[in-house]
Design a protein around this motif. Structure first.
Motif, short mmCIF file in Angstrom:
data_model
loop_
_atom_site.label_atom_id
_atom_site.label_comp_id
_atom_site.label_asym_id
_atom_site.label_seq_id
_atom_site.Cartn_x
_atom_site.Cartn_y
_atom_site.Cartn_z
N GLU A 98 0.85 -1.20 0.00
CA GLU A 98 0.00 0.00 0.00
C GLU A 98 0.88 1.24 0.00
O GLU A 98 1.80 1.35 0.81
N PHE A 99 0.59 2.16 -0.90
CA PHE A 99 1.27 3.46 -0.94
C PHE A 99 0.25 4.53 -0.58
O PHE A 99 -0.35 5.16 -1.45
N GLY A 100 0.01 4.71 0.70
CA GLY A 100 -0.92 5.73 1.14
C GLY A 100 -2.37 5.34 0.89
O GLY A 100 -2.69 4.24 0.45
N SER A 101 -3.26 6.26 1.18
CA SER A 101 -4.69 6.02 1.03
C SER A 101 -5.04 5.80 -0.44
O SER A 101 -4.74 6.63 -1.31
N ALA A 102 -5.68 4.66 -0.73
CA ALA A 102 -6.14 4.32 -2.08
C ALA A 102 -5.02 4.35 -3.11
O ALA A 102 -5.26 4.62 -4.29
N GLN A 103 -3.80 4.09 -2.68
CA GLN A 103 -2.61 4.08 -3.56
C GLN A 103 -2.38 5.45 -4.21
O GLN A 103 -1.67 5.56 -5.22
N ARG A 104 -2.91 6.51 -3.60
CA ARG A 104 -2.87 7.82 -4.26
C ARG A 104 -1.46 8.34 -4.49
O ARG A 104 -1.17 8.87 -5.58
N PRO A 105 -0.51 8.26 -3.54
CA PRO A 105 0.85 8.75 -3.84
C PRO A 105 1.48 8.02 -5.03
O PRO A 105 2.15 8.65 -5.86
N LEU A 106 1.27 6.72 -5.14
CA LEU A 106 1.81 5.96 -6.27
C LEU A 106 1.12 6.38 -7.56
O LEU A 106 1.77 6.58 -8.60
N LEU A 107 -0.18 6.52 -7.53
CA LEU A 107 -0.92 6.93 -8.72
C LEU A 107 -0.54 8.34 -9.15
O LEU A 107 -0.47 8.64 -10.35
N ASN A 108 -0.29 9.22 -8.19
CA ASN A 108 0.14 10.58 -8.54
C ASN A 108 1.49 10.56 -9.26
O ASN A 108 1.70 11.30 -10.23
N ARG A 109 2.41 9.71 -8.79
CA ARG A 109 3.70 9.58 -9.46
C ARG A 109 3.52 9.01 -10.86
O ARG A 109 4.17 9.44 -11.81
N LEU A 110 2.64 8.04 -10.98
CA LEU A 110 2.37 7.44 -12.28
C LEU A 110 1.77 8.46 -13.25
O LEU A 110 2.19 8.56 -14.41
N GLU A 111 0.85 9.23 -12.77
CA GLU A 111 0.22 10.24 -13.62
C GLU A 111 1.20 11.34 -14.02
O GLU A 111 1.10 11.91 -15.10
N SER A 112 2.17 11.62 -13.16
CA SER A 112 3.11 12.72 -13.42
C SER A 112 3.99 12.49 -14.64
O SER A 112 4.53 13.44 -15.20
N VAL A 113 4.14 11.22 -15.07
CA VAL A 113 5.00 10.95 -16.23
C VAL A 113 4.20 10.97 -17.54
O VAL A 113 4.77 10.75 -18.61
N SER A 114 2.90 11.21 -17.46
CA SER A 114 2.02 11.31 -18.63
C SER A 114 2.19 10.14 -19.59
O SER A 114 2.52 10.30 -20.77
N PRO A 115 1.95 8.92 -19.11
CA PRO A 115 2.18 7.76 -19.97
C PRO A 115 1.11 7.63 -21.05
O PRO A 115 -0.06 7.97 -20.85
N ASP A 116 1.52 7.11 -22.21
CA ASP A 116 0.57 6.73 -23.24
C ASP A 116 0.05 5.31 -22.99
O ASP A 116 -1.02 4.94 -23.49
N TYR A 142 -2.58 -13.59 0.58
CA TYR A 142 -3.40 -13.10 -0.54
C TYR A 142 -4.36 -11.99 -0.11
O TYR A 142 -5.16 -12.15 0.80
N ARG A 143 -4.23 -10.85 -0.78
CA ARG A 143 -5.15 -9.73 -0.64
C ARG A 143 -5.25 -9.06 -2.01
O ARG A 143 -4.24 -8.62 -2.56
N LEU A 144 -6.44 -9.00 -2.55
CA LEU A 144 -6.62 -8.42 -3.89
C LEU A 144 -6.89 -6.92 -3.84
O LEU A 144 -6.60 -6.21 -4.79
N ALA A 145 -7.39 -6.42 -2.72
CA ALA A 145 -7.82 -5.02 -2.65
C ALA A 145 -6.71 -4.02 -2.99
O ALA A 145 -6.95 -3.07 -3.75
N PRO A 146 -5.49 -4.15 -2.45
CA PRO A 146 -4.45 -3.17 -2.82
C PRO A 146 -4.16 -3.14 -4.31
O PRO A 146 -3.95 -2.07 -4.89
N ALA A 147 -4.15 -4.31 -4.94
CA ALA A 147 -3.91 -4.37 -6.38
C ALA A 147 -5.03 -3.68 -7.15
O ALA A 147 -4.77 -2.93 -8.10
N MET A 148 -6.26 -3.92 -6.74
CA MET A 148 -7.38 -3.33 -7.47
C MET A 148 -7.45 -1.82 -7.27
O MET A 148 -7.85 -1.09 -8.18
N ARG A 149 -7.04 -1.33 -6.11
CA ARG A 149 -6.99 0.12 -5.92
C ARG A 149 -5.99 0.74 -6.90
O ARG A 149 -6.23 1.81 -7.45
#
Length: 257
Positions: free
Chosen positions: A31-49, A63-70
């Motif tokens: 888990e990277f913060g609430s709802a994986q938001r810090p990781l998603l912010n980093r991912l969005e910052s590179v503007s991937p195609d 086994y826990r699927l929730a972090p992956a699905m977030r």
């Protein structure tokens, strides 16, 4: 951290010049913060195609699927997402559920499948190999490689730029043999502990002082990218080995000498 790599190849169409691919791998429930938001912010910052995921989103030991699905639910809002399985998914009886959830979220599951990616009048191919452990044990040696080799032989084409998603970097010679131009892998966790002038110390499938743990490697026409991944599994600690997002930018034209 973000690691940037440029892939130059004369087979990359001009329409794909500057095309950005973000790779994430080996989340292992982290888990990277609430709802994986810090990781998603980093991912969005590179503007991937395009976003590619190279296995072990979950951990078979806990086994826990929730972090992956977030992570996936957020990633599909940034760019198209393509996924292949890892050895941890191969151990889980829940894998059909995982695939179903990923597909419903909008991700493309590329286990032993191929898709064409088009821009304008040009296209490249994105190929995916399910982890060889689905065939038998976690060992990727012996007869398992015969099946992989056969599939790569059927796919290999001199006429189109091909990108391959797979989990295991230790099969680099196989990918190069079949002239896959750009290969995305994970699995090695960066060698877990990294030392200056030495690199990673241990990796599954490669043992002590592994050869392929981080960055890019070239053999013939093939460039293989190895993600250090995001999470941990059996060994819970990373040393000098920060979790990473890999960002590969395509450039048409010949490799620089």
């Amino acid at each position: 951290m973000i690691t940037r790599i440029v892939c130059r190849n004369p087979k990359i169409p001009k329409e794909f010049n500057g095309y950005v691919i973000a790779q994430i791998s080996d989340l292992h429930n982290k888990e990277f913060g609430s709802a994986q938001r810090p990781l998603l912010n980093r991912l969005e910052s590179v503007s991937p195609d395009l976003i590619v995921i190279t296995g072990d989103l979950v951990d078979s030991r806990r086994y826990r699927l929730a972090p992956a699905m977030r992570l996936v639910n957020g990633a599909v809002k940034i760019a198209p997402v393509y996924y292949v399985s890892g050895n941890h998914e191969s151990r889980l009886r829940q894998y059909p559920e995982i695939k179903s959830r990923l597909t419903k979220a909008g991700a493309h599951v590329l286990d032993d499948a191929a898709e064409k990616i088009s821009l304008g009048s040009s296209s490249v191919e994105l190929l995916g190999l399910r982890d060889p452990a689905f065939v038998g044990s976690d060992s990727a040696s012996g007869g398992h490689t015969a099946e992989l080799s056969g599939r790569l032989a059927r796919w290999s084409s001199p006429d189109v730029f091909q990108m391959l998603l797979c989990h295991r970097p230790e099969l680099f010679s196989l990918y190069a043999e079949h002239r896959m131009e750009l290969v995305f892998t994970g699995h090695a966790h960066g060698g877990q502990i990294r030392l200056p002038f030495v690199g990673g110390l241990v990796a599954p499938g490669q043992g002590i002082f592994p050869r392929y743990t981080s960055g890019s490697y070239t053999r013939g026409v093939t460039t293989m990218v190895v993600s250090r991944g995001l999470g941990n599994s059996l060994f819970p600690v990373r040393v000098f080995n920060r979790p990473e997002i890999v960002v590969v930018t395509l450039q048409s034209g010949a490799e620089e000498k």
